[in-house]
Design a protein around this motif. Structure first.
Motif, PDB file in Angstrom:
ATOM      1  N   THR A 207      26.046  95.460  69.857  1.00 52.25           N
ATOM      2  CA  THR A 207      25.756  94.148  70.439  1.00 52.25           C
ATOM      3  C   THR A 207      27.047  93.409  70.766  1.00 52.25           C
ATOM      4  O   THR A 207      28.032  93.511  70.034  1.00 52.25           O
ATOM      5  CB  THR A 207      24.928  93.310  69.466  1.00 52.25           C
ATOM      6  N   PRO A 208      27.067  92.644  71.851  1.00 54.78           N
ATOM      7  CA  PRO A 208      28.278  91.909  72.201  1.00 54.78           C
ATOM      8  C   PRO A 208      28.406  90.616  71.400  1.00 54.78           C
ATOM      9  O   PRO A 208      27.433  90.096  70.853  1.00 54.78           O
ATOM     10  CB  PRO A 208      28.081  91.600  73.695  1.00 54.78           C
ATOM     11  N   VAL A 209      29.615  90.120  71.338  1.00 54.62           N
ATOM     12  CA  VAL A 209      29.933  88.821  70.739  1.00 54.62           C
ATOM     13  C   VAL A 209      30.595  87.979  71.830  1.00 54.62           C
ATOM     14  O   VAL A 209      31.569  88.421  72.442  1.00 54.62           O
ATOM     15  CB  VAL A 209      30.852  88.968  69.512  1.00 54.62           C
ATOM     16  N   GLU A 210      30.068  86.796  72.057  1.00 54.99           N
ATOM     17  CA  GLU A 210      30.533  85.961  73.163  1.00 54.99           C
ATOM     18  C   GLU A 210      31.345  84.780  72.655  1.00 54.99           C
ATOM     19  O   GLU A 210      31.023  84.180  71.626  1.00 54.99           O
ATOM     20  CB  GLU A 210      29.346  85.449  73.986  1.00 54.99           C
ATOM     21  N   ILE A 211      32.400  84.480  73.421  1.00 61.28           N
ATOM     22  CA  ILE A 211      33.160  83.246  73.225  1.00 61.28           C
ATOM     23  C   ILE A 211      32.966  82.403  74.477  1.00 61.28           C
ATOM     24  O   ILE A 211      33.368  82.808  75.574  1.00 61.28           O
ATOM     25  CB  ILE A 211      34.661  83.508  72.998  1.00 61.28           C
TER      26      ILE A 211
END
Length: 408
Positions: A207-211
Motif C-alpha cells: 500500500t502507498p503512503v501519501e504526503i
C-alpha cells in the motif's frame, strides 16, 4: 399514734432508708462512671494525638522516600542519557565521516550506473542509521546540528522520504511557494521521517503512503496518510502524551524495544515550535499524521542549489555519449512481482434451469514477473536519474554540524 399506724410508719422509714441508700449508691456509681468516662476520653485524646503524630511521621517518611527515590531515578536517568549521548555523538561523527566518503565515491564513480546504485544503497542505509542516532541524541538532550540555508517544503519532504527503508512507497503530492527556515529544516525532516517510518511499518507492504502538502491560514501542513489498521483510543492517548510532552521524557519508559518515533517528534516539536498530531483517520482507514508548520518557521526565500549538485550535473553533461548498451543497475530493493490473472475460457456460457448464467470458479492468481524487457538507457542517463533522486533527498539534510548551544 395507734398500733396500726406504727408498722406503717416503720415501713415508710425503711423504704425511705432503702431509697436514700439506692440514691447514694447510684450517685456513687454515676460519679465513678463519670470519672471512668473522663479517663477514657483522656486516653482517646492521647491515642488520637499519637495517631496524628504517627500519621505526620508516616507522611514525612513517605515524602522523603518519594523525594529520594525521584532523585535516584533522576540521577540514573541523567547518567543513562549522558552515557547514551556520548556514545551517540561518536556514532554521529562516524556516520558523518562515512557520508563524506560515500559522497566522494559517488562523484568519483558516478559515471558507472551499477557502482552508483550500490553506493546509493549504502548511502540510504547510512541515512537510516544517522536518523536513529539523531533520535537518541535528541532524547538525551542533544541537538541535530545547524543548517546555514533554507530548504523548500518539498525538499524537506523528499529528504524525509529518503531516510526510511521503504522510501519507494511514499508519494509526495502538492507544492507550496514556501521554504522552511534554516534552523527548522533538520528537525522537521527528522519528525516527518519518523512519521513515515511508522506509516510504512504499520501498513501492508503493497500500500502507498501519501504526503500531502497544503497551505493553511496559519502556515503549512504536511499530512501523512497510510492504509494501516489505525490506532485504538489508548494508543492515541499515549501518542498525544508523547507528542505534547509536559515534562522531560524518560528513556527507560519507552518500552523494550524502545519506541522512539513519537517521543523524538514530541521533543523536537516542543523545542522548535511546530505541532504534530496523529488523532485523525486517513481516507484509507489508517492513521493520518499532521505536521503543522507555523508562519514563524516559514519564509518566502527560494533556496539555491548546492554547489556539489551543480558540479555533479556539469560533470554528467560533459561525459561523452556512449552507444553501447549499459548493464542493468543493482536495485536498492528487488521489484515486487505483479499478479497476473489466468485467462478465462471463451466457450459457451452454461446456464441454470431458470436460464441464468452459471457462476464460474475463478482460476487462482499467480504472481509472475513481467517478461517485457525494460528500456535500455545509457550509462550517463541512468547515472543522471539516480543522482537526481539522491540530490533531492540530500538537499534537505545538507547541513553543517557544530557543537554549541541549541539555539544560536
Amino acid at each position: 399514734m395507734t398500733f396500726a399506724q406504727g408498722p406503717l410508719l416503720w415501713a415508710l422509714v425503711v423504704v425511705a432508708l432503702i431509697a436514700v441508700g439506692a440514691v447514694l449508691r447510684a450517685r456513687k456509681t454515676n460519679i465513678g462512671l463519670r470519672r471512668q468516662n473522663a479517663e477514657l476520653h483522656q486516653q482517646r485524646d492521647m491515642l488520637q494525638r499519637q495517631r496524628d503524630e504517627l500519621h505526620v511521621a508516616h507522611t514525612g517518611l513517605t515524602h522523603q522516600h518519594s523525594t529520594e527515590l525521584a532523585e535516584v531515578r533522576r540521577d540514573a536517568e541523567e547518567e543513562t542519557k549522558a552515557v547514551l549521548k556520548a556514545a551517540v555523538r561518536t556514532l554521529q561523527g562516524l556516520a558523518d565521516e562515512q557520508q563524506v566518503v560515500i559522497e566522494n565515491a559517488q562523484q568519483k564513480y558516478g559515471d558507472d550506473p551499477g557502482m552508483l546504485a550500490d553506493l546509493m544503497a549504502i548511502d540510504h542505509a547510512n541515512s537510516q542509521f544517522g536518523r536513529r542516532a539523531q533520535g537518541i541524541a535528541v532524547l538525551c538532550g542533544g541537538w541535530l546540528g545547524r543548517r546555514e540555508t533554507v530548504a523548500s517544503v518539498f525538499d524537506v519532504a523528499r529528504s524525509a522520504q529518503g531516510r526510511i527503508r521503504q522510501f519507494d512507497r511514499v508519494r509526495i503530492n502538492g507544492q507550496v511557494n514556501f521554504s522552511v527556515v534554516s534552523k527548522a529544516v533538520e528537525p522537521v525532516a527528522v519528525v516527518l521521517a519518523e512519521l513515515l517510518a511508522n506509516a510504512t511499518n504499520y501498513s501492508a507492504p503493497g500500500t502507498p503512503v501519501e504526503i500531502n502538502i497544503q497551505a493553511v491560514p496559519t502556515g503549512v501542513c504536511l499530512i501523512v496518510d497510510d492504509a494501516g489498521l489505525g490506532m485504538g483510543q489508548e494508543e492515541k492517548d499515549r501518542a498525544a502524551a508523547l507528542l505534547a510532552p509536559q515534562a522531560a521524557i524518560s528513556v527507560s519508559s519507552l518500552g523494550i524495544p524502545p519506541q522512539f518515533g513519537f517521543a523524538v517528534s514530541g521533543v523536537l516539536a516542543a523545542r522548535y515550535g511546530f505541532r504534530v498530531s496523529v488523532d485523525s483517520v486517513s481516507p484509507y482507514g489508517g492513521v493520518r499524521a499532521v505536521v503543522l508548520l507555523p508562519d514563524e518557521l516559514l519564509t518566502g526565500d527560494v533556496p539555491s542549489p548546492p554547489p556539489v549538485a551543480a558540479h555533479y550535473e556539469a560533470e554528467v553533461a560533459a561525459l561523452p555519449r556512449r552507444q553501447v548498451p549499459a548493464p542493468s543497475p543493482t536495485p536498492l530493493f528487488p521489484p515486487v512481482a505483479q499478479p497476473i490473472a489466468a485467462p478465462q475460457p471463451t466457450g459457451p456460457v452454461a446456464t441454470t434451469a431458470g436460464g441464468l448464467p452459471k457462476r464460474r470458479r475463478k482460476s487462482p492468481v499467480s504472481a509472475v514477473p513481467s517478461t517485457e524487457p525494460e528500456p535500455v538507457r545509457s550509462n550517463e542517463e541512468t547515472a543522471s536519474r539516480l543522482g537526481a533522486f539522491q540530490r533531492g533527498t540530500r538537499s534537505g539534510r545538507d547541513m553543517t554540524t557544530m557543537e554549541g548551544p541549541e539555539f544560536q
